[in-house]
Design an enzyme around this catalytic site. Structure first.
Site, PDB file in Angstrom:
ATOM      1  N   ASP A  71       1.445   0.632   1.611  1.00  0.00           N
ATOM      2  CA  ASP A  71       2.619   0.847   0.738  1.00  0.00           C
ATOM      3  C   ASP A  71       2.161   0.773  -0.730  1.00  0.00           C
ATOM      4  O   ASP A  71       2.915   0.332  -1.610  1.00  0.00           O
ATOM      5  CB  ASP A  71       3.717  -0.176   1.025  1.00  0.00           C
ATOM      6  CG  ASP A  71       5.105   0.297   0.625  1.00  0.00           C
ATOM      7  OD1 ASP A  71       5.244   1.469   0.217  1.00  0.00           O
ATOM      8  OD2 ASP A  71       6.045  -0.511   0.702  1.00  0.00           O
ATOM      9  N   TYR A 126      13.771   8.871   0.921  1.00  0.00           N
ATOM     10  CA  TYR A 126      14.705   7.976   1.621  1.00  0.00           C
ATOM     11  C   TYR A 126      15.976   8.734   2.020  1.00  0.00           C
ATOM     12  O   TYR A 126      16.667   8.375   2.933  1.00  0.00           O
ATOM     13  CB  TYR A 126      15.136   6.833   0.686  1.00  0.00           C
ATOM     14  CG  TYR A 126      14.238   5.617   0.650  1.00  0.00           C
ATOM     15  CD1 TYR A 126      12.883   5.701   0.930  1.00  0.00           C
ATOM     16  CD2 TYR A 126      14.753   4.381   0.297  1.00  0.00           C
ATOM     17  CE1 TYR A 126      12.066   4.579   0.866  1.00  0.00           C
ATOM     18  CE2 TYR A 126      13.952   3.250   0.233  1.00  0.00           C
ATOM     19  CZ  TYR A 126      12.612   3.347   0.512  1.00  0.00           C
ATOM     20  OH  TYR A 126      11.823   2.234   0.441  1.00  0.00           O
ATOM     21  N   HIS A 167      11.346   4.458   7.047  1.00  0.00           N
ATOM     22  CA  HIS A 167      11.400   3.184   6.318  1.00  0.00           C
ATOM     23  C   HIS A 167      12.478   2.315   6.958  1.00  0.00           C
ATOM     24  O   HIS A 167      13.640   2.704   6.998  1.00  0.00           O
ATOM     25  CB  HIS A 167      11.722   3.449   4.837  1.00  0.00           C
ATOM     26  CG  HIS A 167      12.204   2.247   4.096  1.00  0.00           C
ATOM     27  ND1 HIS A 167      11.413   1.529   3.236  1.00  0.00           N
ATOM     28  CD2 HIS A 167      13.418   1.625   4.095  1.00  0.00           C
ATOM     29  CE1 HIS A 167      12.116   0.523   2.735  1.00  0.00           C
ATOM     30  NE2 HIS A 167      13.330   0.559   3.237  1.00  0.00           N
ATOM     31  N   ARG A 216      19.409   1.056   0.372  1.00  0.00           N
ATOM     32  CA  ARG A 216      18.943   2.116  -0.526  1.00  0.00           C
ATOM     33  C   ARG A 216      18.897   3.481   0.148  1.00  0.00           C
ATOM     34  O   ARG A 216      18.568   4.483  -0.476  1.00  0.00           O
ATOM     35  CB  ARG A 216      17.557   1.773  -1.068  1.00  0.00           C
ATOM     36  CG  ARG A 216      17.543   0.563  -1.971  1.00  0.00           C
ATOM     37  CD  ARG A 216      16.140   0.035  -2.154  1.00  0.00           C
ATOM     38  NE  ARG A 216      15.625  -0.533  -0.912  1.00  0.00           N
ATOM     39  CZ  ARG A 216      14.417  -1.067  -0.768  1.00  0.00           C
ATOM     40  NH1 ARG A 216      13.576  -1.075  -1.785  1.00  0.00           N
ATOM     41  NH2 ARG A 216      14.040  -1.570   0.386  1.00  0.00           N
ATOM     42  N   HIS A 244       2.344   5.319  -2.252  1.00  0.00           N
ATOM     43  CA  HIS A 244       3.161   6.041  -3.241  1.00  0.00           C
ATOM     44  C   HIS A 244       2.241   6.463  -4.382  1.00  0.00           C
ATOM     45  O   HIS A 244       2.333   5.944  -5.493  1.00  0.00           O
ATOM     46  CB  HIS A 244       4.310   5.151  -3.717  1.00  0.00           C
ATOM     47  CG  HIS A 244       5.257   4.783  -2.615  1.00  0.00           C
ATOM     48  ND1 HIS A 244       6.181   5.670  -2.100  1.00  0.00           N
ATOM     49  CD2 HIS A 244       5.400   3.648  -1.890  1.00  0.00           C
ATOM     50  CE1 HIS A 244       6.868   5.091  -1.128  1.00  0.00           C
ATOM     51  NE2 HIS A 244       6.407   3.862  -0.974  1.00  0.00           N
ATOM     52  N   GLY A 294       8.356   2.448  -6.862  1.00  0.00           N
ATOM     53  CA  GLY A 294       9.228   1.516  -7.585  1.00  0.00           C
ATOM     54  C   GLY A 294      10.340   2.235  -8.317  1.00  0.00           C
ATOM     55  O   GLY A 294      10.812   3.286  -7.890  1.00  0.00           O
ATOM     56  N   GLY A 295      10.773   1.644  -9.427  1.00  0.00           N
ATOM     57  CA  GLY A 295      11.860   2.218 -10.204  1.00  0.00           C
ATOM     58  C   GLY A 295      13.224   1.693  -9.800  1.00  0.00           C
ATOM     59  O   GLY A 295      14.248   2.164 -10.301  1.00  0.00           O
ATOM     60  N   HIS A 347       7.128  -0.886   7.904  1.00  0.00           N
ATOM     61  CA  HIS A 347       7.625  -2.212   7.473  1.00  0.00           C
ATOM     62  C   HIS A 347       8.149  -3.011   8.668  1.00  0.00           C
ATOM     63  O   HIS A 347       9.026  -3.862   8.511  1.00  0.00           O
ATOM     64  CB  HIS A 347       8.744  -2.101   6.421  1.00  0.00           C
ATOM     65  CG  HIS A 347       8.498  -1.104   5.333  1.00  0.00           C
ATOM     66  ND1 HIS A 347       7.301  -1.025   4.659  1.00  0.00           N
ATOM     67  CD2 HIS A 347       9.303  -0.141   4.791  1.00  0.00           C
ATOM     68  CE1 HIS A 347       7.381  -0.056   3.760  1.00  0.00           C
ATOM     69  NE2 HIS A 347       8.564   0.505   3.823  1.00  0.00           N
ATOM     70  N   ARG A 376       8.556  -6.791   8.703  1.00  0.00           N
ATOM     71  CA  ARG A 376       9.441  -7.318   7.654  1.00  0.00           C
ATOM     72  C   ARG A 376      10.080  -8.648   8.039  1.00  0.00           C
ATOM     73  O   ARG A 376      10.278  -9.525   7.196  1.00  0.00           O
ATOM     74  CB  ARG A 376      10.532  -6.276   7.390  1.00  0.00           C
ATOM     75  CG  ARG A 376      11.471  -6.577   6.294  1.00  0.00           C
ATOM     76  CD  ARG A 376      12.559  -5.519   6.253  1.00  0.00           C
ATOM     77  NE  ARG A 376      12.135  -4.232   5.720  1.00  0.00           N
ATOM     78  CZ  ARG A 376      11.939  -3.966   4.424  1.00  0.00           C
ATOM     79  NH1 ARG A 376      12.112  -4.910   3.541  1.00  0.00           N
ATOM     80  NH2 ARG A 376      11.575  -2.768   4.027  1.00  0.00           N
TER      81      ARG A 376
HETATM   82 ZN    ZN Z   1       9.396   1.933   2.566  1.00  0.00          ZN
END
Ligand code: ZN
Length: 392
Positions: A298, A143, A208, A176, A76, A81-82, A237, A240
Site C-alpha cells: 500500500d 474506490y 479495498h 469512503r 499508490h 492519501g489526500g 487489507h 485490518r
Molecule cells: Zn485500500
C-alpha cells in the site's frame, strides 16, 4: 541506488551471477544464473558463459541468496492519501525508492482520490518508473462505482492499455466507498474479466476492504448470484482486524485469494490490525495455501498518527520497503519458511495478476531478481529488467 554501466556507458547485455543460493522462490541450492537482454537465460550449476563471444559481466553471489524481485500488488505510485485536505496528498513514488525496497514489479491504483488524480497521470508515472527497468502496471477504476476510466469503459481500458491489468481498488465495507450493490460489483468484475480476455490479461479485481462489519459478504453474494468466478476478486487489507482476517481465511477456503497490507503503524496495531508477517504465519498455520496469499505495501498511501485524544497530529508516507521488511519478519521472527514468505510477495501475486514472466527465477522469466544476505536477508542489489542497481 546506483546503476552499474559497462565500459561503453550502457547497461551490460549478459550477466553471470555466480555461486549464490537460488530461491525460485523454491529452494534450488547453489546455482549460477545467466541473464541476457532483460530475461533469465539459464539457472543451474556450473554455468560458464565465458568465450561465448559476448562480453560477460559477473556478480559474485557467494554467501548470498538470489530471489525473485518482489511483486507488490498495491502501490499508490502516483501518490495516495489526500483524505485530510490538499496538504495530505502524498507525493509520487521515486524509482530509486522501489529499487532500494527490492520491488521490481508493482500494481498501481488511484485509491480514494479520483478527483485530483487521474488515470492519465498514473499511467505517466508507470511509464516513468519503467525507464529504470521496473515494471509498473495500473488498475482502472478507483474506490468509486461507477468507475472512472481512461478510455470511457473498463473493457476498453483493459483491452487497449498495455499497463492496465485489472480493476481497483474498488471499496467495500468502507465509508469512503460508493456503497455498491452486489449486482454493481458483479457487472464491474464481468467487465474487467471480458476486457482482460480480449487482451490476454487476468482482469483481476482488487477490492479495498474497510472495517465495516459486513466484511467480504458482498463478494460472496456477487459470485453466488451471478457467474463471477471467486478467483476474479482479490480483497486487500484483510489483516485490518481479527474478524475480517477470519472471514478472509474462509474466503480462501471457498476458492478465493486475499492480500495482507504490510505498511502499518503502532496506532493501527493497537486498534486491532494484525501485522502482515504475523497474519501470513497464522494463515499458513491454518492450512491456507500460499498460492492464494499475497503481501502488498500500500506504498505512498498516507499513514496517520493520532495523539492521546485521537486528534491527527501528523502523516507519513506508507513505505514500499515494508514489503521486504514483512518477508524478513515472517521468516526471522515468525518461523515462516523463506520459500513461503517469498512466494507471498513474488510467485503468488504474479499468478493472481496473470504476470507470466514475473515472480520466479526460471529461464524465460524477466531478469528481475534480488541479491540478499543469506543470514539477515539485507538487500545487496536489485536487478530490474536486466539492469543492476546497488545501494549507494
Ligand atoms: Zn485500500
Amino acid at each position: 541506488m546506483r546503476e552499474y554501466r559497462g565500459p561503453d556507458g550502457a547497461p551490460p547485455a549478459l550477466w553471470w551471477i555466480r555461486g549464490a543460493e537460488v530461491m525460485t522462490p523454491a529452494p534450488l541450492g547453489r546455482a549460477d544464473v545467466l541473464a541476457a537482454h532483460g530475461r533469465v537465460l539459464a539457472v543451474g550449476r556450473g554455468l560458464d558463459p565465458r568465450g561465448c563471444g559476448v562480453a560477460v559481466t559477473e556478480i559474485d553471489g557467494t554467501g548470498h541468496l538470489v530471489v525473485p524481485g518482489l511483486v507488490d500488488s498495491l502501490v499508490h505510485f502516483g501518490g495516495g492519501g489526500g483524505e485530510g485536505g490538499f496538504a495530505t496528498r502524498m507525493p509520487p513514488l521515486a524509482a530509486g525508492t522501489a529499487l532500494a525496497a527490492g520491488v521490481t514489479s508493482m500494481v498501481g491504483a488511484l485509491g480514494t482520490d479520483d478527483v485530483t488524480r487521474s488515470h492519465a497521470d498514473l499511467l505517466a508515472c508507470a511509464r516513468a518508473l519503467a525507464d529504470t527497468g521496473l515494471s509498473a502496471y495500473t488498475l482502472t477504476g478507483s474506490y468509486r462505482v461507477p468507475p472512472v476510466t481512461l478510455t470511457g469503459s473498463v473493457r476498453g481500458d483493459l483491452a487497449f492499455i498495455p499497463e492496465m491489468i485489472g480493476l481497483g481498488e474498488v471499496a467495500i465495507a468502507d465509508h469512503r466507498g460508493s456503497q455498491p450493490s452486489a449486482a454493481e460489483l458483479a457487472r464491474l468484475a464481468s467487465d474487467a474479466r471480458v476486457g482482460g480476455m480480449l487482451a490476454g490479461k487476468a482482469g483481476t479485481v482488487l477490492v479495498h476492504c474497510g472495517d465495516a462489519p459486513e466484511g467480504l459478504a458482498l463478494l460472496r453474494e456477487a459470485s453466488s448470484r451471478w457467474p463471477v468466478p471467486i478467483p476474479q476478486w482479490h480483497p486487500t487489507h484483510v489483516n485490518r482486524n481479527a474478524t475480517l482476517f477470519a472471514d478472509g481465511l474462509d474466503f480462501v477456503r471457498e476458492g478465493g485469494s486475499i492480500d495482507f497490507t504490510t505498511s502499518s503503524t503502532p496506532d493501527f496495531v493497537a486498534a486491532g490490525e494484525i501485522p502482515a508477517a504475523r497474519a501470513l504465519a497464522e494463515a499458513l498455520a491454518a492450512g491456507v495455501p500460499v498460492a492464494r496469499l499475497t503481501l502488498s505495501s500500500d506504498g505512498q498511501a498516507s499513514l496517520p498518527h493520532f495523539d492521546a485524544q485521537g486528534r491527527l497530529v501528523s502523516l507519513e508516507v506508507a513505505p514500499i520497503a515494508s514489503l521486504l521488511d514483512a518477508v524478513r519478519c515472517a521468516t526471522l521472527r515468525h518461523g515462516v519458511a523463506l520459500t513461503d514468505a517469498l512466494a507471498a510477495a513474488t510467485s503468488s501475486p504474479a499468478a493472481i495478476w496473470g504476470l507470466a514472466r514475473k515472480g520466479r527465477v526460471v529461464p524465460g522469466a524477466d531478469a528481475d531478481l534480488l541479491l540478499l544476505d543469506r543470514d539477515t536477508l539485507a538487500l545487496r542489489g536489485t536487478m530490474a529488467g536486466g539492469r543492476w542497481w546497488t545501494p549507494t
